[in-house]
Every structure is written in C-alpha cells, then in structure tokens.
Design a protein around this motif. Structure first.
Motif, PDB file in Angstrom:
ATOM      1  N   PRO B 117       0.732  -1.318   0.074  1.00  0.00           N
ATOM      2  CA  PRO B 117      -0.442   0.199  -0.337  1.00  0.00           C
ATOM      3  C   PRO B 117       0.912   1.322   0.081  1.00  0.00           C
ATOM      4  O   PRO B 117       1.608   1.275   0.218  1.00  0.00           O
ATOM      5  N   ALA B 118       0.249   1.992  -0.482  1.00  0.00           N
ATOM      6  CA  ALA B 118       1.264   3.195  -0.304  1.00  0.00           C
ATOM      7  C   ALA B 118       0.693   3.610   1.405  1.00  0.00           C
ATOM      8  O   ALA B 118      -0.435   4.331   1.857  1.00  0.00           O
ATOM      9  N   VAL B 119       2.402   4.373   1.627  1.00  0.00           N
ATOM     10  CA  VAL B 119       2.455   4.423   3.000  1.00  0.00           C
ATOM     11  C   VAL B 119       3.014   6.239   3.231  1.00  0.00           C
ATOM     12  O   VAL B 119       3.291   6.760   2.167  1.00  0.00           O
ATOM     13  N   PRO B 120       1.958   6.670   4.046  1.00  0.00           N
ATOM     14  CA  PRO B 120       1.755   8.519   4.881  1.00  0.00           C
ATOM     15  C   PRO B 120       3.189   9.167   4.845  1.00  0.00           C
ATOM     16  O   PRO B 120       3.847   7.518   5.458  1.00  0.00           O
ATOM     17  N   GLY B 121       3.893  10.077   4.734  1.00  0.00           N
ATOM     18  CA  GLY B 121       4.857  10.219   5.244  1.00  0.00           C
ATOM     19  C   GLY B 121       5.956   9.549   4.979  1.00  0.00           C
ATOM     20  O   GLY B 121       7.166   9.087   6.062  1.00  0.00           O
ATOM     21  N   THR B 122       6.571   9.792   4.386  1.00  0.00           N
ATOM     22  CA  THR B 122       7.264   9.113   3.950  1.00  0.00           C
ATOM     23  C   THR B 122       8.656   9.804   3.642  1.00  0.00           C
ATOM     24  O   THR B 122       8.622  11.183   3.859  1.00  0.00           O
ATOM     25  N   ALA B 123       9.956   9.164   3.462  1.00  0.00           N
ATOM     26  CA  ALA B 123      11.136  10.413   3.867  1.00  0.00           C
ATOM     27  C   ALA B 123      11.447  11.270   2.725  1.00  0.00           C
ATOM     28  O   ALA B 123      11.493  12.255   2.912  1.00  0.00           O
ATOM     29  N   GLY B 124      11.333  10.347   1.800  1.00  0.00           N
ATOM     30  CA  GLY B 124      10.898  10.885   1.098  1.00  0.00           C
ATOM     31  C   GLY B 124       9.771  12.753   0.315  1.00  0.00           C
ATOM     32  O   GLY B 124       9.869  13.834  -0.021  1.00  0.00           O
ATOM     33  N   GLU B 125       8.572  11.946   1.079  1.00  0.00           N
ATOM     34  CA  GLU B 125       8.081  13.454   1.276  1.00  0.00           C
ATOM     35  C   GLU B 125       8.426  14.180   1.830  1.00  0.00           C
ATOM     36  O   GLU B 125       7.807  15.434   2.051  1.00  0.00           O
TER      37      GLU B 125
ATOM     38  N   ALA C 197       7.178  -0.176   2.444  1.00  0.00           N
ATOM     39  CA  ALA C 197       6.080  -1.047   2.997  1.00  0.00           C
ATOM     40  C   ALA C 197       5.895   0.241   4.450  1.00  0.00           C
ATOM     41  O   ALA C 197       4.773   0.737   4.825  1.00  0.00           O
ATOM     42  N   THR C 198       7.689   0.848   4.866  1.00  0.00           N
ATOM     43  CA  THR C 198       7.310   1.473   5.820  1.00  0.00           C
ATOM     44  C   THR C 198       7.433   2.736   5.681  1.00  0.00           C
ATOM     45  O   THR C 198       7.824   3.804   6.450  1.00  0.00           O
ATOM     46  N   GLY C 199       7.815   3.615   5.199  1.00  0.00           N
ATOM     47  CA  GLY C 199       8.054   4.326   4.492  1.00  0.00           C
ATOM     48  C   GLY C 199       9.856   5.297   4.786  1.00  0.00           C
ATOM     49  O   GLY C 199       9.736   7.109   5.281  1.00  0.00           O
ATOM     50  N   THR C 200      10.370   4.292   6.157  1.00  0.00           N
ATOM     51  CA  THR C 200      11.580   4.968   6.320  1.00  0.00           C
ATOM     52  C   THR C 200      13.129   4.482   5.618  1.00  0.00           C
ATOM     53  O   THR C 200      12.688   2.821   5.868  1.00  0.00           O
ATOM     54  N   LEU C 201      14.259   4.492   6.209  1.00  0.00           N
ATOM     55  CA  LEU C 201      15.232   3.374   6.013  1.00  0.00           C
ATOM     56  C   LEU C 201      15.780   3.419   7.414  1.00  0.00           C
ATOM     57  O   LEU C 201      16.933   2.836   7.477  1.00  0.00           O
ATOM     58  N   LEU C 203      17.428   1.578  11.033  1.00  0.00           N
ATOM     59  CA  LEU C 203      16.980   0.746  10.953  1.00  0.00           C
ATOM     60  C   LEU C 203      15.910   0.841  12.647  1.00  0.00           C
ATOM     61  O   LEU C 203      15.783  -0.607  12.633  1.00  0.00           O
ATOM     62  N   TYR C 204      16.139   2.030  13.225  1.00  0.00           N
ATOM     63  CA  TYR C 204      15.140   1.748  14.506  1.00  0.00           C
ATOM     64  C   TYR C 204      13.751   2.223  15.136  1.00  0.00           C
ATOM     65  O   TYR C 204      12.765   2.381  15.735  1.00  0.00           O
ATOM     66  N   LEU C 205      13.729   3.056  13.535  1.00  0.00           N
ATOM     67  CA  LEU C 205      12.003   3.325  12.918  1.00  0.00           C
ATOM     68  C   LEU C 205      11.484   2.662  12.033  1.00  0.00           C
ATOM     69  O   LEU C 205      10.011   2.442  12.415  1.00  0.00           O
ATOM     70  N   VAL C 206      11.691   1.411  11.555  1.00  0.00           N
ATOM     71  CA  VAL C 206      11.248   0.390  10.652  1.00  0.00           C
ATOM     72  C   VAL C 206       9.777  -0.104  11.050  1.00  0.00           C
ATOM     73  O   VAL C 206       9.332  -0.079  11.113  1.00  0.00           O
ATOM     74  N   SER C 207      10.305  -0.805  12.970  1.00  0.00           N
ATOM     75  CA  SER C 207      10.145  -1.412  13.854  1.00  0.00           C
ATOM     76  C   SER C 207       8.364  -0.878  13.908  1.00  0.00           C
ATOM     77  O   SER C 207       7.216  -1.372  13.839  1.00  0.00           O
ATOM     78  N   ASP C 208       8.424   0.540  13.784  1.00  0.00           N
ATOM     79  CA  ASP C 208       7.018   1.603  13.894  1.00  0.00           C
ATOM     80  C   ASP C 208       5.750   1.180  12.648  1.00  0.00           C
ATOM     81  O   ASP C 208       5.023   0.411  13.213  1.00  0.00           O
ATOM     82  N   GLY C 209       6.559   0.845  11.759  1.00  0.00           N
ATOM     83  CA  GLY C 209       5.940   0.228  10.201  1.00  0.00           C
ATOM     84  C   GLY C 209       5.275  -0.783  10.287  1.00  0.00           C
ATOM     85  O   GLY C 209       4.762  -1.286   9.316  1.00  0.00           O
ATOM     86  N   LEU C 210       6.217  -1.832  10.511  1.00  0.00           N
ATOM     87  CA  LEU C 210       5.945  -2.940  10.113  1.00  0.00           C
ATOM     88  C   LEU C 210       5.220  -3.578  10.878  1.00  0.00           C
ATOM     89  O   LEU C 210       4.733  -4.396   9.671  1.00  0.00           O
ATOM     90  N   GLY C 211       4.918  -3.027  12.214  1.00  0.00           N
ATOM     91  CA  GLY C 211       3.596  -4.067  11.953  1.00  0.00           C
ATOM     92  C   GLY C 211       1.969  -3.770  11.408  1.00  0.00           C
ATOM     93  O   GLY C 211       1.223  -4.560  11.693  1.00  0.00           O
ATOM     94  N   ALA C 212       1.932  -2.400  11.233  1.00  0.00           N
ATOM     95  CA  ALA C 212       0.677  -2.045   9.348  1.00  0.00           C
ATOM     96  C   ALA C 212       1.194  -2.645   8.595  1.00  0.00           C
ATOM     97  O   ALA C 212       0.039  -3.210   7.376  1.00  0.00           O
ATOM     98  N   ALA C 213       2.553  -2.841   7.979  1.00  0.00           N
ATOM     99  CA  ALA C 213       2.391  -3.917   6.856  1.00  0.00           C
ATOM    100  C   ALA C 213       2.018  -5.247   6.303  1.00  0.00           C
ATOM    101  O   ALA C 213       2.019  -5.799   7.601  1.00  0.00           O
ATOM    102  N   PRO C 214       2.063  -4.816   5.048  1.00  0.00           N
ATOM    103  CA  PRO C 214       1.161  -6.534   5.011  1.00  0.00           C
ATOM    104  C   PRO C 214       2.001  -7.781   5.150  1.00  0.00           C
ATOM    105  O   PRO C 214       3.191  -7.135   5.105  1.00  0.00           O
ATOM    106  N   PRO C 215       1.898  -8.730   5.985  1.00  0.00           N
ATOM    107  CA  PRO C 215       2.231  -9.534   6.616  1.00  0.00           C
ATOM    108  C   PRO C 215       3.601 -10.368   5.936  1.00  0.00           C
ATOM    109  O   PRO C 215       4.551 -10.280   6.038  1.00  0.00           O
ATOM    110  N   MET C 216       2.588 -10.197   4.894  1.00  0.00           N
ATOM    111  CA  MET C 216       3.961 -10.818   3.237  1.00  0.00           C
ATOM    112  C   MET C 216       4.858 -10.376   2.495  1.00  0.00           C
ATOM    113  O   MET C 216       5.735 -11.405   2.170  1.00  0.00           O
TER     114      MET C 216
END
Lengths: 109, 311, 506, 113
Positions: B117-125, C197-201, C203-216
């Motif tokens: 899905p499109a994720v809001p608030g990415t580093a790019g935005e 999937a998470t909008g960030t690169l 290493l320690y912020l990725v975990s916030d987005g992982l819960g919401a991302a599709p498990p696959m």
C-alpha cells in the motif's frame, strides 16, 4: 496551431519511416557495406526529420538549437563510426559479400 | 492509452534484452544486448519521470559500463585463448531447478510488491517539504548532498576502493592493451575528437551547474567527462603509464577529501557534521566529486595505474 | 520488546559526537593520505588513522557507560529525513575490536608491506578504508547506508585477499566477489521492499511501520535481507566462499577477515532481528531457523576443520564453525535466560575475534618461517618457532573454551543460558561443537610436537627468521584472548547494559 | 496501483529473476557480471516504480538510492573486470572452472598451492 501540429506529425511519421527502412536494411542487406549504407544514410535522415518535427512542435528557439546540436552530434558519430567499421571490415578481409552471421561487423572497442 | 502501449512495448523490450543477455551463445552478443538493455532502461527512467536516472543510466549504466565490458572482452581476446563461445552453462540437471527457483522468486517479488500500500509520511515526502532548508530545488540533489550526504560520501569511498582494488590486482603492466595509435591515423577521428572532447567538458560543466535546479549533477557530469577521457584513450591520445602521477593521485582522492574535510570543518566550527553551509559549499563539493569521478572512471577503463599523454 | 526509540536524543556532549565522527573519518582520511606517493604520507596516514582510535574509544565508552546509548544525527537532519549514527554497548564493543585487532594486525603487516613502497603502496590505502568502512558499518543506523558500507567492506577486503597473488587467492577472491555482490543485491531488494512498506530507512524506526505493513511483504523483505547477510556472513550452508578466501589471504588480512569482516554480517543480523523487528513480527520460527543454521555451521565446520591438511584451512573452517555459536543464542531471545545468553553470545564475538586473529597471525609467521603450513611439515615447531607455537596454543585454548580463557567464559555463559531456558538440543550442539574444537586444536598441537620422523624424505626447509615484532603481535593477541577470561566482570556488566529488548529509557 | 506501475513492477521482478538464473547457471565470469548488473537494474526499477514513478516525479529518496546504486554497480563491475584479467593472466582461462558447489568440495580436498 493546428498547422504546426500537422506538420510536426508528418515530419515525425516520415522520420519513423526512414528509421524503419534503415533497420530493415540492416537486417536484410547482404554485406557490411550495404548495411552501413542503409544505417547511416536512412537513420541520419530519420534523425533529421524527427528533430525537425520536435522543433516545430516545441516552437521554442532554445529547444530548436538543442535539437540541432543533437542532430549534428549524431551525424558526426555516425560518420566516424561508419568509417571505422568499414575500414576494419576491409582490413580484416570481409570486403566480399555475403556474410552469414547477422552481426558480422566487429566495432572495435 | 498510447502511454500504456509504449510502456508495454518498452517493458517487453527490457525483459527480452535481459533474456538475450543470459541466453545468447556468443559472449560478445550478450554484451551488446546488455548495452541495449541499459539504453532501454534509460528510456524507462524517462517514462517513470526520473530524468536524473535516465541521464545517469545512459552515461554510466550503459555508456561507461558498456565501454568497460567491451574493452575487457577485447583484452581477454588479445591475451588469452578465445573461450567466449565455450561451454556457457553449468550442468543441465541443476539448471532446471534453478530456473524454477528463480521463477518462484519472481512471482513472490512481483506479488509482494503489488501488495504494497502507499505509506504516508515517507522520508521522500519529508524531503520535498524541507527542500528549502538545503537551498537547491532539485530534490535528488537535495537528498544526495543534503539530507543523505553521508551516503554520497561513502559512495565516493566505494569508487576509490574500486580503483585501489583494480590497481592492486593489475600487477603486470600490459602494454598494447588499448588499441593505440592505429586509429589515430584516421583523419576523421582527429576531427571528431577535437569537437567531441571540448563538448564533453562543456556538457559536464552544464550538468554540474544544472544539478541544483534541474536534472543533472556531479555523477552524470562526471560520467560525461569520463566519456571524453575514454575517447582519448581509445584513440591513443592518452597512454597507460606504469605509475600514477602525484596529480592523478590527488585527483582520485579529491572528491572524498574535499567532502570529508568540508564536513569536518563545519563540525569543528560548531555546526552539525556534514551539513554543507550554503549552496556554494554544495557546488564546491560537487566540482571535486565530478573531477574525481571522471578521472577514476577513465583510469578504471584504461586498467592502468596512471595515464600519460602520447608522444 | 522495547525499542530504543524512547531514549532521549543527543544526550551526549559534543565531545562524544566528535569522537564518533573521528573514529570513521580518521582512517578514511588516512587512506587518502596513503594514496599519495612516498613513505611519509603513507606512514602519516597509517599512524594518524589507527593510533588515535583507542583514545577516542575511551571517551565514547565512558559516555555510553554513564549515559547509555546515543544518537548522532548527521547534517543535523533527524531520521527519517537524514542518516544517524547509533552507539550502544554492542557497537562500542565492535569498535574496540576493530581498533585492537585492526591495530595489532596492522603492526604485523608493517613488515610484509612496508608503507609507501612496493606492495605497501597498494596495501595500506585499502587497509585503512576497510577499517573506516567497518567502523562506519558498526555505527550506522540506516539500512541503505549500511548497504553502501557493506559494499565498501567487500570492495576493500577482496583486493586485500588478492594481494597474496597466488592462483588460489585470485580464484577465491573472484568467487567471494561474485557471491558478495549477489548477497548485497538480495539485501538491497529487501531494503527496497522495507522502505516502501514503512516509508523509512532508519534501522530503529522501521519497526514502527512493520506492524501495519502486509505480513507477506514483511516476511519477504526480512527473508531477503537475512539471506543476503547469511551469505555475506558465510553461515552454513552459504559458507562455500569462506575457507579458501580466508586461508589464501596474507596473514594480517586473514586475521581481520575472520575476526571482523564476517562478523559485520552477523552484527547486522543481530541488529535486524533483535532491534528492528518488533516481537510481534519476529516469529519464534525464524529465530529457531537461524539457530539451526548455526548448529549446522558448528558441526559441519568442526568436522571439516578436522579433515584439513593445511594449518590456515583448519583455522578458516574453524571460523565457519565458531560463527555458529553467534546464531545459537537467538531462540533464547524471549526466555528468562536471555541476558545470560546475550552476554555469552557477545563474549563469544569478542573472544573468538581475538583468538582467531592470534591464530592467523601465528599461522602467517609459521608459514613464512617454514615455507609451508602443511600439518605434516610442522613437526618440531616447538624448537623452531616456540613463541608462535605458544601463541597458537593459547589462542587454541580460547577457541576450545578451556579455562581461564575468554572462550571458556563465553561457552560457560552459553551453557548456563541453554540450561536455564531448557533448550536441550542447543545444549547438545554446544557440547558437540566444543568437543570438535578440542579435537582440531589438539590435532594441530600434536602435529607440531611430533618428532618421530628424523629421516623424512622431504627435509624441512631452512627456517627463515621472523621479525620479533611480528611474533609479538600474535602473542599479544593470544594473551588478550586469554586475559578476556580474567577481569571480565565490568565488561560483562557493560554488555548486559546493552542487552536488546531489556533496557529502556533512563 | 495504476496499470503502468503494474507493468514496471512485473518487469522489475522478471529482470531480477532472469539475472539470478543467469548468475547461477552461467560459467563465464563476464556473463555473470552482466547478470549481476541485470539484477541490480531490476531492483532499481522496482524502487522507482514503487516510489510512484508511474504517476509523477517519483519519491526523491529512492531516486538518490538508485543513483548511488548505479555508481556502486559500475565500481564493483570495474573491479571485478580487473580481477578477471588477473585471473586470466594466471590461469589462461576466463572461467572459474566447474560450478561453485563442486568447487567447494574439490577445494576442501585439494591441498596443493
């Protein structure tokens, strides 16, 4: 407005035609030299027509100038590389037609 | 609709070229297919609204990599038996399971990617919102020399390492590896060079200064400048030398050194590490990067420790 | 599992930040200096790039000791916009290993690759870049930046192997390079999926987005990244490139490769699975699978080490085996014995690094002195190179895990953790691994003490003398490996303070 | 996801797979390098397409990543080519003989240098 668009389209279409003709020549002609002939002659004309078409379409002098530079550089590169390929073909004794393999010319790196 | 058709044809062409690169029997053909693949990729970048990448792919991905591959192929031919048409594949019984596994991976990746899905608030935005803080209007340059300048610095270290590595393994100095003056006799080549080399310098400078606001930048400019250098090598104007001159060594480390020292000086004067103070600093660093990139790529092409002007 | 996100940012003085930056940039600028012609710039680059590192690390260690983990935002841009460095006890430990092992191995290399002349000109810039790249890797908190660092480590380590110049070395480098490039691509593909999937690169912020991302997506991304890292870390059964590469490299390079370079991938596996991935996603199954691979490595590497005929190959296969311990701790992450397991794993990281570097340096001395490192040529080594043999034996004590070495402590802690968490199969694997280690180390020692064949057809070549300093380097590292068993209490306390998942904001 | 994006995502996955297959089955080092570059191209295409390149200017962070990736790819390729020349000089062949798995086994038993 309409006139320029029609002109641009015509130029682009005829440019494409020459490109296709050049490519067909490359694939169908028997030996290195006629293939080079097809490629450089037809493609240079095709490039010219496409550049002109784009220039007409843009209507801006700056872009026209850039396209002119593109065409001249393309022309130069085609001339020199064609010359080098032909020279190499003569030296390596490939002057006699026909050659079985489609990509016989060896563009020396 | 026409756009979709173009994209489909382009995509098919890319996949076809990739397939031919793997499948064709002659290695030389495979390399040509790979170069065409690079050119089609640069069209794809243009279609995907990424002109910076289109430039970089055409200049570096297809151009410099292609030249490197061809010249290495030639060197292999000159110095050894021609096994470029020899056995191409490993044992057939392994090829089939590998093909199946690769196909499975393709399906998994494709399926996975389509689910994203499109994720809001990415580093790019965030980058686009904060771009004024950097002072350039091309977001890619903003990321490369602003927000993620550290990546760019490490990337220069990678380029330096590639040169150092190539120098370390090229123990035997191989004369006659470049085609040499045979081509220089041709009158047309001289005329072309006297036109193309200055143009490559001009284009490099243009790309450098355009990078702030339009597609372009040190990497694309450096690759174009390197192309001029490669031409000079190919036509025998530049010759391989057994040692790098002091000037060449300075040139190779220039980008890395200027970039790090600027960052360190900023830090020493109380600023954050690697924050370039103002647009002038960005251009200073980019100029150094451009020179280093161009010189390193030419040296890598020549596969020689150094270069000198032909007598 | 508490993520470190709750810690306050920038708790540290600028002194610490400057020390952190210097740890990366001094060797980097040293490499630039060493590129320049002549002896002086090379010597300056080496000395200025390596000598200050311990001093800087003292400052960093004290700061982390007192104030806990810290961030440094490069360019002043907060993540996810920019890249940040992260320092915690684990990172500090790794930096110390780079400084100590890299420094001592550099002293050893000084004689074989004199700075500024001949092969030294090629060697030192690459060496300094490698040190800088590893320091950068241990500090970076950004997935893409880590990709660049991994590539830099690879592209500096492989030419250093190739400098050995032999056919075997070039061939091993070629294979290492191709597989390492494949590994980086797998890693990068995973990172690409994670970013989208998470909008960030970070290493320690990725975990916030992982819960919401599709498990696959999460599963595929983590699998690709882990696969890439397992390949780079030469974890069984992806170790095929390691033995020849490590065995054919010049001595100091072998030492750094086995002690540090392969650990970079294991370190990132730790960071990924113990820090980035929230407990909800980290299926027990994945960690168990990694541990099974570790067990495979321990047994397979041990058996193959036992079968080798050349000293350096025995040591290289021993690396394959010893890396296994580092993965064995993972299934205990959710048990009550986790702090002990973590201490054991980290201590193994440290003591194996020191002991393995010592062994490779000693082996290099032996190879140089005897002209061969075939086990059958090593007889009467106790008379020919007693000090090298002593270093080899002491390092062997640590590898086997005999008291009072650092290796003993590590294995003791691991046993205790498996005992307490009731993971009996791990216990069995640990014991078997230690027995195999004992077997191959004793095999080496037995070969060196043999003197049954005075009229051998192939008389031992006349022994070349080794600079005393080179012997001292091997000895020093072996003594450090042994000393890690004493006075370990503060070190263990420091490690425990950084146990992933247990510490939270002060 | 719009159809253009779907096309390019599938293309990217396909190139990656083709490259992986080529890398694992081919024995010529030069061709293996080509396939590694193909795989890289696939990843780059995926990054940009997922970054929204089909609809408008893509996310600048993936663009910067790809640009960095392209330079790293050319660096690695250049070094690998230099290493290949050295290998040919020593062995007289531009292939690492056999395949990786068999090699590992022979290496384990092989003790001549």
């Amino acid at each position: 407005m309409i006139l320029t668009e029609v002109m641009a389209s015509l130029l682009l279409i005829s440019g494409c035609f020459f490109y296709i003709a050049g490519t067909v020549g490359l694939l169908r002609f028997p030996d290195v030299f006629s293939r080079l002939h097809a490629l450089t002659k037809a493609d240079n004309l095709g490039l010219f027509l496409i550049c002109t078409g784009l220039a007409v379409n843009s209507g801006s002098p700056r872009i026209t100038g850039l396209l002119l530079v593109v065409w001249i550089l393309g022309l130069l590169a085609a001339t020199v590389s064609c010359h080098l390929i032909a020279r190499r073909a003569i030296r390596s004794g490939q002057a006699e037609p026909p050659v079985a393999e489609p990509r016989a010319a060896d563009p020396t790196p | 609709m026409i756009g979709l058709a173009i994209d489909s044809v382009l995509a098919l062409g890319i996949v076809w070229m990739a397939l031919q690169t793997v499948r064709s029997d002659s290695l030389f053909q495979a390399m040509l297919m790979f170069i065409v693949f690079g050119l089609l990729m640069s069209l794809a970048w243009a279609r995907l609204h990424a002109p910076d990448l289109a430039l970089a792919e055409a200049a570096i991905g297809a151009g410099i990599t292609g030249a490197l591959l061809l010249v290495t192929w030639r060197r292999l031919q000159v110095h050894g038996p021609d096994d470029s048409n020899g056995p191409r594949l490993m044992t057939r019984w392994l090829a089939l399971p590998i093909a199946c596994a690769s196909a499975l991976l393709v399906i998994i990746i494709g399926w996975t990617a389509l689910q994203l899905p499109a994720v809001p608030g990415t580093a790019g935005e965030l980058t686009l919102q904060r771009l004024e803080d950097i002072g350039v209007s091309n977001p890619v340059t903003g990321v490369l020399l602003g927000f993620r300048a550290y990546d760019t610095l490490m990337e220069m270290a990678v380029l330096l390492a590639a040169w150092l590595g190539a120098r370390a393994v090229a123990t035997e100095f191989r004369p006659g590896v470049l085609p040499g003056p045979a081509h220089a006799e041709v009158p047309l080549v001289g005329a072309l060079l006297s036109l193309v080399v200055p143009i490559s310098i001009l284009v490099a400078v243009y790309l450098l200064q355009a990078g702030g606001s339009a597609p372009g930048g040190a990497f694309q400019g450096g690759a174009v400048l390197a192309a001029g250098g490669v031409l000079l090598c190919l036509t025998g104007r530049l010759e391989a030398a057994a040692q790098a001159s002091a000037l060449e060594r300075v040139g190779v480390i220039l980008g890395l050194a200027v970039f790090s020292l600027t960052g360190l000086i900023v830090m020493a004067t109380g600023g954050p590490m690697l924050a370039l103070p103002g647009v002038w600093a960005i251009y200073l660093v980019e100029t150094a990067l451009l020179l280093s990139i161009a010189l390193t790529l030419v040296l890598l092409f020549a596969a020689a420790p150094g270069l000198r002007r032909a007598p | 599992m508490a993520t470190p996100l709750q810690t306050p940012l920038q708790t540290h003085s600028t002194m610490t930040s400057e020390a952190l930056v210097a740890v990366i940039f001094l060797p980097l600028l040293g490499a630039c200096a060493a590129v320049m012609p002549g002896r002086f710039p090379a010597r300056l680059g080496i000395v200025a790039g390596l000598l200050p590192l311990p001093g800087l690390l003292v400052a960093v260690t004290l700061a982390v000791w007192h104030d806990g983990p810290a961030w440094l935002e490069l360019g002043g841009w907060a993540a996810p916009l920019g890249i940040r460095l992260f320092v915690d006890p684990l990172a500090v430990l790794m930096l110390w290993m780079v400084a100590i092992i890299g420094g001592i191995a550099a002293a050893h290399a000084w004689f074989d690759f004199p700075p500024g002349t001949g092969t030294g000109q090629k060697f030192w810039p690459l060496w300094l870049l490698l040190i800088s790249a590893m320091n950068a890797l241990f500090l970076s908190a950004d997935l893409f930046n880590l990709y660049v660092c991994l590539e830099l480590v690879t592209l500096t380590a492989i030419p250093l192997i190739a400098l050995a110049g032999s056919k075997t070395a070039i061939r091993a480098s070629m294979r290492y390079l191709l597989l390492a490039l494949l590994a980086s691509l797998l890693y990068l593909l995973g990172v690409a999926l994670l970013y989208n999937a998470t909008g960030t690169l970070d290493l320690y912020l990725v975990s916030d987005g992982l819960g919401a991302a599709p498990p696959m997506v999460v599963t595929t991304a983590l699998a690709l990244i882990s696969l890439g890292l397992l390949l780079k870390g030469a974890v069984f059964p992806l170790h095929i490139w390691l033995p020849q590469a490590h065995a054919s490299a010049p001595g100091p390079v072998s030492a750094v490769l086995s002690a540090l370079v392969v650990k970079t991938a294991i370190y990132l596996l730790y960071r990924l699975w113990l820090w980035s991935v929230p407990a909800t996603v980290a299926a027990e199954g994945a960690l168990t699978l990694l541990a099974v691979l570790g067990a495979g490595a321990l047994l397979y590497g041990g058996v193959l080490a036992l079968l080798q005929e050349r000293l350096k190959l025995v040591i290289a296969y021993s690396t394959v085996a010893q890396l296994g311990y580092l993965l064995l701790i993972l299934p205990m992450a959710s048990s009550s014995a986790w702090p002990i397991a973590w201490q054991g794993g980290t201590y193994q990281l440290l003591s194996h690094g020191l002991a393995k570097a010592a062994m490779f340096l000693a082996a290099a001395n032996i190879l140089h002195g005897l002209g061969s490192d075939r086990l059958s040529d090593l007889q009467r080594l106790d008379q020919r190179q007693p000090l090298s043999l002593f270093a080899l034996a002491m390092a062997g004590v640590s590898i086997m895990g005999l008291p009072p070495s650092g290796g003993f402590l590590a294995k003791w802690l691991l046993l205790e953790a498996t005992w307490r968490s009731g993971q009996w199969w791990l216990l069995a694997v640990l014991v078997a691994g230690s027995l195999l280690a004992a077997a191959y180390v004793f095999r080496i020692l037995a070969a060196t003490l043999r003197r049954d064949d005075p009229t051998e057809a192939r008389p031992a070549a006349e022994t070349r003398s080794i600079p005393a300093a080179q012997t001292a380097c091997a000895l020093l590292l072996a003594l450090l490996a042994l000393a890690a068993g004493f006075a370990a209490a503060p070190l263990l306390e420091f490690i425990e303070a950084g146990t992933p998942g247990t510490w939270s904001s002060p | 996801m719009n159809p253009t994006a779907v096309i390019y995502v599938l293309t990217a996955a396909a190139i990656f797979g083709i490259g992986l297959y080529g890398l694992l089955v081919s024995r010529q080092i030069l061709r293996q390098l080509l396939t590694i570059n193909l795989m890289g191209g696939g990843i780059f295409l995926l990054l940009i397409t997922l970054g929204g390149g089909a609809e408008g200017p893509p996310d600048p962070v993936p663009q910067a990543m790809v640009l960095t990736g392209i330079v790293i790819a050319v660096s690695a390729t250049a070094f690998a080519l230099a290493l290949l020349l050295r290998w040919q000089e020593l062995s007289g062949s531009s292939e690492v003989d056999g395949d990786a798995v068999t090699d590992a086994v022979t290496d384990a038993l092989d003790d001549d240098e």
